[in-house]
Design a protein around this motif. Structure first.
Motif, PDB file in Angstrom:
ATOM      1  N   PHE A 316       0.851  -1.188   0.000  1.00  0.00           N
ATOM      2  CA  PHE A 316       0.000   0.000   0.000  1.00  0.00           C
ATOM      3  C   PHE A 316       0.886   1.236   0.000  1.00  0.00           C
ATOM      4  CE2 PHE A 316      -2.419   2.985   2.978  1.00  0.00           C
ATOM      5  CZ  PHE A 316      -3.069   3.618   1.920  1.00  0.00           C
ATOM      6  N   HIS A 317       0.922   1.930  -1.123  1.00  0.00           N
ATOM      7  CA  HIS A 317       1.783   3.105  -1.212  1.00  0.00           C
ATOM      8  C   HIS A 317       1.103   4.298  -1.877  1.00  0.00           C
ATOM      9  CE1 HIS A 317       2.374   1.138  -5.160  1.00  0.00           C
ATOM     10  NE2 HIS A 317       2.639   2.347  -5.614  1.00  0.00           N
ATOM     11  N   SER A 318      -0.113   4.116  -2.391  1.00  0.00           N
ATOM     12  CA  SER A 318      -0.797   5.203  -3.080  1.00  0.00           C
ATOM     13  C   SER A 318      -2.304   5.026  -2.927  1.00  0.00           C
ATOM     14  CB  SER A 318      -0.419   5.221  -4.564  1.00  0.00           C
ATOM     15  OG  SER A 318      -1.289   6.054  -5.310  1.00  0.00           O
ATOM     16  N   ILE A 319      -2.978   6.031  -2.415  1.00  0.00           N
ATOM     17  CA  ILE A 319      -4.438   5.949  -2.280  1.00  0.00           C
ATOM     18  C   ILE A 319      -5.124   5.952  -3.644  1.00  0.00           C
ATOM     19  CG2 ILE A 319      -6.481   7.156  -1.398  1.00  0.00           C
ATOM     20  CD1 ILE A 319      -4.765   8.021   0.999  1.00  0.00           C
ATOM     21  N   PRO A 320      -4.754   6.845  -4.581  1.00  0.00           N
ATOM     22  CA  PRO A 320      -5.391   6.771  -5.910  1.00  0.00           C
ATOM     23  C   PRO A 320      -5.185   5.422  -6.586  1.00  0.00           C
ATOM     24  CG  PRO A 320      -4.253   8.868  -5.640  1.00  0.00           C
ATOM     25  CD  PRO A 320      -3.864   8.024  -4.471  1.00  0.00           C
ATOM     26  N   LEU A 321      -3.980   4.842  -6.473  1.00  0.00           N
ATOM     27  CA  LEU A 321      -3.718   3.554  -7.113  1.00  0.00           C
ATOM     28  C   LEU A 321      -4.509   2.428  -6.445  1.00  0.00           C
ATOM     29  CD1 LEU A 321      -2.148   2.020  -9.269  1.00  0.00           C
ATOM     30  CD2 LEU A 321      -0.293   1.729  -7.613  1.00  0.00           C
ATOM     31  N   SER A 322      -4.644   2.477  -5.135  1.00  0.00           N
ATOM     32  CA  SER A 322      -5.418   1.453  -4.430  1.00  0.00           C
ATOM     33  C   SER A 322      -6.872   1.476  -4.873  1.00  0.00           C
ATOM     34  CB  SER A 322      -5.327   1.668  -2.913  1.00  0.00           C
ATOM     35  OG  SER A 322      -4.009   1.481  -2.452  1.00  0.00           O
ATOM     36  N   TRP A 323      -7.412   2.678  -5.088  1.00  0.00           N
ATOM     37  CA  TRP A 323      -8.779   2.789  -5.591  1.00  0.00           C
ATOM     38  C   TRP A 323      -8.882   2.218  -7.004  1.00  0.00           C
ATOM     39  CZ3 TRP A 323     -13.720   3.175  -4.768  1.00  0.00           C
ATOM     40  CH2 TRP A 323     -14.571   3.627  -5.775  1.00  0.00           C
ATOM     41  N   ILE A 368       1.235   7.987  -1.025  1.00  0.00           N
ATOM     42  CA  ILE A 368       0.916   9.043  -1.990  1.00  0.00           C
ATOM     43  C   ILE A 368      -0.555   9.415  -1.837  1.00  0.00           C
ATOM     44  CG2 ILE A 368       0.754   9.616  -4.436  1.00  0.00           C
ATOM     45  CD1 ILE A 368       3.051   7.644  -4.913  1.00  0.00           C
ATOM     46  N   LEU A 369      -0.822  10.693  -1.669  1.00  0.00           N
ATOM     47  CA  LEU A 369      -2.170  11.181  -1.412  1.00  0.00           C
ATOM     48  C   LEU A 369      -2.845  11.638  -2.704  1.00  0.00           C
ATOM     49  CD1 LEU A 369      -1.341  13.388   1.711  1.00  0.00           C
ATOM     50  CD2 LEU A 369      -2.214  11.038   1.715  1.00  0.00           C
ATOM     51  N   PRO A 370      -4.165  11.763  -2.708  1.00  0.00           N
ATOM     52  CA  PRO A 370      -4.848  12.372  -3.854  1.00  0.00           C
ATOM     53  C   PRO A 370      -4.408  13.822  -4.013  1.00  0.00           C
ATOM     54  CG  PRO A 370      -6.413  11.276  -2.384  1.00  0.00           C
ATOM     55  CD  PRO A 370      -5.106  11.311  -1.671  1.00  0.00           C
ATOM     56  N   LYS A 371      -4.578  14.358  -5.195  1.00  0.00           N
ATOM     57  CA  LYS A 371      -4.156  15.732  -5.454  1.00  0.00           C
ATOM     58  C   LYS A 371      -4.891  16.733  -4.563  1.00  0.00           C
ATOM     59  CE  LYS A 371      -3.088  14.704 -10.297  1.00  0.00           C
ATOM     60  NZ  LYS A 371      -3.428  14.990 -11.715  1.00  0.00           N
ATOM     61  N   TRP A 372      -6.111  16.407  -4.172  1.00  0.00           N
ATOM     62  CA  TRP A 372      -6.895  17.359  -3.387  1.00  0.00           C
ATOM     63  C   TRP A 372      -6.537  17.352  -1.896  1.00  0.00           C
ATOM     64  CZ3 TRP A 372      -9.203  13.939  -0.184  1.00  0.00           C
ATOM     65  CH2 TRP A 372      -9.626  12.708  -0.681  1.00  0.00           C
ATOM     66  N   ALA A 373      -5.603  16.509  -1.481  1.00  0.00           N
ATOM     67  CA  ALA A 373      -5.170  16.475  -0.085  1.00  0.00           C
ATOM     68  C   ALA A 373      -3.707  16.878  -0.001  1.00  0.00           C
ATOM     69  CB  ALA A 373      -5.376  15.077   0.498  1.00  0.00           C
ATOM     70  N   GLN A 374      -3.406  17.900   0.775  1.00  0.00           N
ATOM     71  CA  GLN A 374      -2.043  18.397   0.887  1.00  0.00           C
ATOM     72  C   GLN A 374      -1.233  17.643   1.935  1.00  0.00           C
ATOM     73  OE1 GLN A 374      -1.092  20.685  -1.390  1.00  0.00           O
ATOM     74  NE2 GLN A 374      -3.202  20.405  -2.123  1.00  0.00           N
ATOM     75  N   THR A 375      -1.890  17.156   2.970  1.00  0.00           N
ATOM     76  CA  THR A 375      -1.222  16.449   4.064  1.00  0.00           C
ATOM     77  C   THR A 375      -2.065  15.243   4.444  1.00  0.00           C
ATOM     78  OG1 THR A 375      -2.367  17.692   5.796  1.00  0.00           O
ATOM     79  CG2 THR A 375      -0.298  18.621   4.944  1.00  0.00           C
TER      80      THR A 375
END
Length: 533
Positions: A316-323, A368-375
């Motif tokens: 698990f290293h990227s929220i967009p990729l996991s989706w 790695i976070l979605p673009k709409w999340a800064q932190t």
């Protein structure tokens, strides 16, 4: 924001190691990080060398588990563990302190702690509950010494006045476990031979509230809520932002849904019932994968993976990729865990684990976070806000129907494309009837590793929340369904009359039946049912 930044800088810059405190708040959330005196970067944990894509589902997994079981049988059981005071941390004087009166009751049981099962004896005096692990048991001897730093209560004692609540729990799909909550805001879970022993234990415990987080195979499950992980800014007032909760996670992609339906319809086996999904939405391995960056889950994960981090592509290293993965791969139908809505620390590699690089050369470190999340804090805040939004509140009952309700099992589950492998359901196998130890161990291994569907709580549609939004156009149109009615009769005598009161102008729509013994039954009729075609 300054406090958040200060915390992040401190946790990243210090040379200390951190772990998740077992202390829980009133909502059973573990939110505190504490210093980990036994922490490490797990340099000994090598990376799996090859990546062959996402693993296929239960068929391949079953073969792997069978091979693992065979390897376990041929292992040399004459192992010994090092005499290490740091491992056991048992104080004989502490065990004897306040131990008053004779043993009134004792029974064999298993302490459930994450992925660990510690066999031992649970005993009761008139005011104390004691657990003593069997250190000569083969399963205990085989536990990796590093695990003991994260296993509490191996030799535990609890005064009755510390016990705050007792909850009945399932273990291996059977109602034979108890979770006991104590005053220091933690709990302990025990599994017993059968339900009759559970009742005896409860009778000896103090009278407190009787209703699991300590069994990772039954970890709480939450739905994916947001469907947009690419936009620069998220509009929580737009219906297109949200996931379609009227479909199970495996049926959101029409192409993948067709694949699962074809699998079910063309399944040919005399021993295994047909199913749509060979993997589950929640397993111990999936839970550990989500929260791999925090102890004790890191150590639990490595113990489950033969002391190796999985290939970086599968971590698990990227929220967009996991989706994306849970929309396209037939072996990925994972839902989320509660920590996605309150624990930003799970998304940061505070302990500096070396998680490798993906095949694209991306270093796996912080998630790695979605673009709409800064932190990470920003992501958790927005994700939780979406969960608590009016839109989700008005549609969440559909998802509840899949997980806990009338679409979990039976014909409604088939129609909703929501059928899992048969061993994930309660009541499909009676472990007590399996007398061969090898066969029983094989079934228990499958249940433990392939996921466990929660107990079915509802056999009728869960009501929607009353809201003005119910009167407005929705993101998706939920097609009226001809629900398969569950007719309830007081006896098995023949029915001599059936009538349907379905006039939409009437307040009560129902089906009325009369038996030849003049027993009347009224069954609620679904007012939105469509005519079958």
């Amino acid at each position: 924001m300054m406090m958040i930044n200060d915390k992040t800088i401190y946790l990243n810059s210090s040379r200390l190691f951190w772990k998740l405190d077992p202390w829980e708040d009133d909502l059973r959330r573990r939110r505190r990080l504490i210093r980990n005196q036994n922490g490490s970067v797990h340099n000994e944990a090598t990376q799996k060398s090859s990546f062959n894509g996402i693993k296929d589902d239960i068929i391949i997994s079953f073969i792997q588990e069978e091979n693992l079981l065979k390897q376990q049988k041929i292992q040399n059981f004459n192992q010994t563990i090092t005499d290490n005071d740091e491992i056991l941390k048992v104080d004989e004087k502490d065990l004897d302190q306040d131990f008053s009166g004779p043993i009134r009751f004792s029974t064999e049981c298993s302490l459930i702690c994450g992925i660990n099962i510690i066999r031992g004896t649970l005993s009761m005096t008139h005011n104390v509950m004691l657990f003593d692990a069997d250190e000569y048991d083969e399963s205990y001897i085989k536990i990796d010494s590093k695990m003991f730093s994260y296993i509490d209560n191996i030799h535990g004692k609890w005064h009755f006045n510390e016990i705050r609540a007792i909850f009945s729990r399932r273990y291996l799909l059977q109602d034979k476990a108890l979770e006991i909550f104590v005053s220091i805001r933690t709990s302990v879970m025990f599994a017993f031979i059968d339900r009759s022993i559970v009742k005896k234990v409860v009778n000896f415990l103090p009278r407190v509230g009787v209703g699991g987080r300590y069994d990772l195979n039954q970890y709480p499950v939450f739905p994916w809520i947001i469907a947009d992980y690419e936009s620069e800014k998220l509009d929580l007032n737009s219906p297109s932002t949200y996931r379609d909760l009227s479909k199970p996670i495996g049926a959101l992609n029409p192409t993948r849904k067709s694949f699962f339906i074809e699998r079910y319809n063309n399944w040919k086996s005399d021993t295994i019932p047909p199913f749509h999904y060979g993997t589950h939405y929640s397993t111990a391995a999936f839970t550990l994968g989500w929260i791999i960056r925090l102890e004790p889950f890191t150590t639990f994960y490595l113990n489950l993976q033969e002391e190796k981090f999985d290939h970086a592509n599968r971590l698990f290293h990227s929220i967009p990729l996991s989706w994306q993965n849970c929309q396209r791969y037939s072996s990925d139908v994972k839902e989320l865990i509660p920590e996605f809505f309150f624990l930003p620390e799970m998304l940061t590699n505070y302990n500096h684990y070396k998680l490798g690089r993906t095949e694209d050369g991306i270093k796996v470190d912080d998630v790695i976070l979605p673009k709409w999340a800064q932190t990470p804090e920003d992501f958790i805040r927005i994700n939780r806000t979406s969960l608590e939004s009016e839109f989700v509140s008005c549609h969440l009952h559909h998802w509840i129907d899949f997980i806990f309700g009338y679409k979990q099992r039976g014909p409604e589950a088939v129609r909703a494309v929501n059928v899992f492998y048969y061993l994930t359901y309660e009541g499909t196998v009676n472990l007590n009837s399996i007398t061969n130890p090898t066969d029983r161990a094989a079934i228990e291994t499958q249940i433990r590793n392939f996921g466990q569907t929660p107990a079915q709580l509802l056999t009728e549609p869960h009501p929607s929340r009353n809201s003005a939004m119910n009167l407005t156009p929705m993101m998706y149109n939920v097609t009226p369904e001809d629900v398969s009615m569950i007719m309830k009769f007081s006896s098995n005598v023949p029915i001599i009359h059936v009538s349907a009161n379905t006039n939409p102008t009437l307040s009560i729509q129902a089906i009325i039946t009369i038996s030849n013994k003049h027993d009347f039954s009224i069954n609620k009729y679904h007012p939105n049912a469509s005519t079958p075609t």
